[in-house]
Design a protein around this motif. Structure first.
Motif, PDB file in Angstrom:
ATOM      1  N   MET A   1      -0.509  -9.549  12.144  1.00 51.90           N
ATOM      2  CA  MET A   1       0.332  -8.991  11.125  1.00 51.90           C
ATOM      3  C   MET A   1      -0.460  -8.721   9.840  1.00 51.90           C
ATOM      4  O   MET A   1      -0.207  -7.729   9.186  1.00 51.90           O
ATOM      5  N   TYR A   2      -1.350  -9.634   9.496  1.00 46.58           N
ATOM      6  CA  TYR A   2      -2.176  -9.440   8.325  1.00 46.58           C
ATOM      7  C   TYR A   2      -3.020  -8.168   8.468  1.00 46.58           C
ATOM      8  O   TYR A   2      -3.182  -7.419   7.517  1.00 46.58           O
ATOM      9  N   LYS A   3      -3.513  -7.968   9.676  1.00 47.09           N
ATOM     10  CA  LYS A   3      -4.330  -6.794   9.942  1.00 47.09           C
ATOM     11  C   LYS A   3      -3.484  -5.537   9.745  1.00 47.09           C
ATOM     12  O   LYS A   3      -3.945  -4.542   9.190  1.00 47.09           O
ATOM     13  N   ARG A   4      -2.266  -5.573  10.172  1.00 51.29           N
ATOM     14  CA  ARG A   4      -1.365  -4.434  10.066  1.00 51.29           C
ATOM     15  C   ARG A   4      -1.078  -4.117   8.600  1.00 51.29           C
ATOM     16  O   ARG A   4      -1.042  -2.967   8.208  1.00 51.29           O
ATOM     17  N   GLN A   5      -0.871  -5.142   7.799  1.00 45.23           N
ATOM     18  CA  GLN A   5      -0.608  -4.954   6.367  1.00 45.23           C
ATOM     19  C   GLN A   5      -1.836  -4.360   5.681  1.00 45.23           C
ATOM     20  O   GLN A   5      -1.725  -3.489   4.823  1.00 45.23           O
TER      21      GLN A   5
ATOM     22  N   GLU B   1      -4.129  -2.505   7.063  1.00 39.70           N
ATOM     23  CA  GLU B   1      -4.235  -1.101   7.480  1.00 39.70           C
ATOM     24  C   GLU B   1      -3.227  -0.236   6.721  1.00 39.70           C
ATOM     25  O   GLU B   1      -3.553   0.877   6.294  1.00 39.70           O
ATOM     26  N   ASN B   2      -2.001  -0.734   6.568  1.00 40.62           N
ATOM     27  CA  ASN B   2      -0.965   0.018   5.841  1.00 40.62           C
ATOM     28  C   ASN B   2      -1.359   0.228   4.378  1.00 40.62           C
ATOM     29  O   ASN B   2      -1.175   1.316   3.821  1.00 40.62           O
ATOM     30  N   ARG B   3      -1.904  -0.822   3.749  1.00 42.28           N
ATOM     31  CA  ARG B   3      -2.343  -0.684   2.353  1.00 42.28           C
ATOM     32  C   ARG B   3      -3.511   0.309   2.262  1.00 42.28           C
ATOM     33  O   ARG B   3      -3.574   1.103   1.325  1.00 42.28           O
ATOM     34  N   ALA B   4      -4.390   0.271   3.208  1.00 46.99           N
ATOM     35  CA  ALA B   4      -5.528   1.207   3.223  1.00 46.99           C
ATOM     36  C   ALA B   4      -5.015   2.639   3.375  1.00 46.99           C
ATOM     37  O   ALA B   4      -5.498   3.562   2.715  1.00 46.99           O
ATOM     38  N   ILE B   5      -4.035   2.824   4.240  1.00 51.44           N
ATOM     39  CA  ILE B   5      -3.455   4.173   4.423  1.00 51.44           C
ATOM     40  C   ILE B   5      -2.770   4.621   3.143  1.00 51.44           C
ATOM     41  O   ILE B   5      -2.927   5.765   2.708  1.00 51.44           O
ATOM     42  N   GLU B   6      -2.022   3.718   2.499  1.00 52.20           N
ATOM     43  CA  GLU B   6      -1.339   4.065   1.246  1.00 52.20           C
ATOM     44  C   GLU B   6      -2.351   4.425   0.161  1.00 52.20           C
ATOM     45  O   GLU B   6      -2.165   5.396  -0.590  1.00 52.20           O
ATOM     46  N   ARG B   7      -3.418   3.648   0.042  1.00 60.04           N
ATOM     47  CA  ARG B   7      -4.457   3.939  -0.968  1.00 60.04           C
ATOM     48  C   ARG B   7      -5.125   5.286  -0.689  1.00 60.04           C
ATOM     49  O   ARG B   7      -5.402   6.046  -1.611  1.00 60.04           O
ATOM     50  N   ARG B   8      -5.397   5.529   0.578  1.00 62.88           N
ATOM     51  CA  ARG B   8      -5.995   6.820   0.944  1.00 62.88           C
ATOM     52  C   ARG B   8      -5.048   7.963   0.577  1.00 62.88           C
ATOM     53  O   ARG B   8      -5.469   8.977   0.033  1.00 62.88           O
ATOM     54  N   GLU B   9      -3.766   7.810   0.877  1.00 62.44           N
ATOM     55  CA  GLU B   9      -2.779   8.850   0.538  1.00 62.44           C
ATOM     56  C   GLU B   9      -2.674   9.027  -0.971  1.00 62.44           C
ATOM     57  O   GLU B   9      -2.583  10.155  -1.467  1.00 62.44           O
TER      58      GLU B   9
END
Length: 123
Positions: A1-5, A7-15
């Motif tokens: 789950m930590y890994k998923r969070q 990845e989601n934060r990385a995607i949000e930062r990239r966006e």
């Protein structure tokens, strides 16, 4: 789950970074358009101003040329009048005399010949 969070934060930062890049790009394009528009307007103002100044400089010269042309024409007319008057005073008329023409086939008289052109008599 930590890994998923993560990845989601990385995607949000990239966006967010992509959106910031698009916003920065759009501001740059808008600034370039504004500078171009201002430059074109300033160039047109300078062209108009230069044309007006040129007209202001040329107008007096054109008037002076017209005055000089009138003076030249008047002087030429006066000169022609004076020449005619001088010719009349000297007993000449306005028209030059026609050139004297001697018919080519006319019978020559001995007095028509210059004595220097006569051939010596050979005896």
């Amino acid at each position: 789950m930590y890994k998923r969070q993560t990845e989601n934060r990385a995607i949000e930062r990239r966006e967010e970074a992509d959106q910031q890049a698009r916003d920065t790009m759009q501001r740059s394009v808008d600034q370039v358009r504004a500078v171009k528009s201002d430059s074109e307007a300033e160039a047109e103002r300078i062209r108009r101003s230069a044309a007006e100044r040129a007209e202001e400089w040329v107008q007096p010269l054109a008037e002076e040329v017209e005055t000089l042309e009138r003076q030249r024409d008047s002087a030429g007319s006066n000169l022609g009048d004076l020449r005619r008057q001088l010719g009349l005073v000297a007993g000449e008329d306005d028209t030059p005399p026609p050139p004297s023409r001697v018919p080519i086939n006319r019978q020559r008289e001995p007095s028509d010949l210059d004595s220097t052109q006569q051939l010596p008599v050979v005896g």
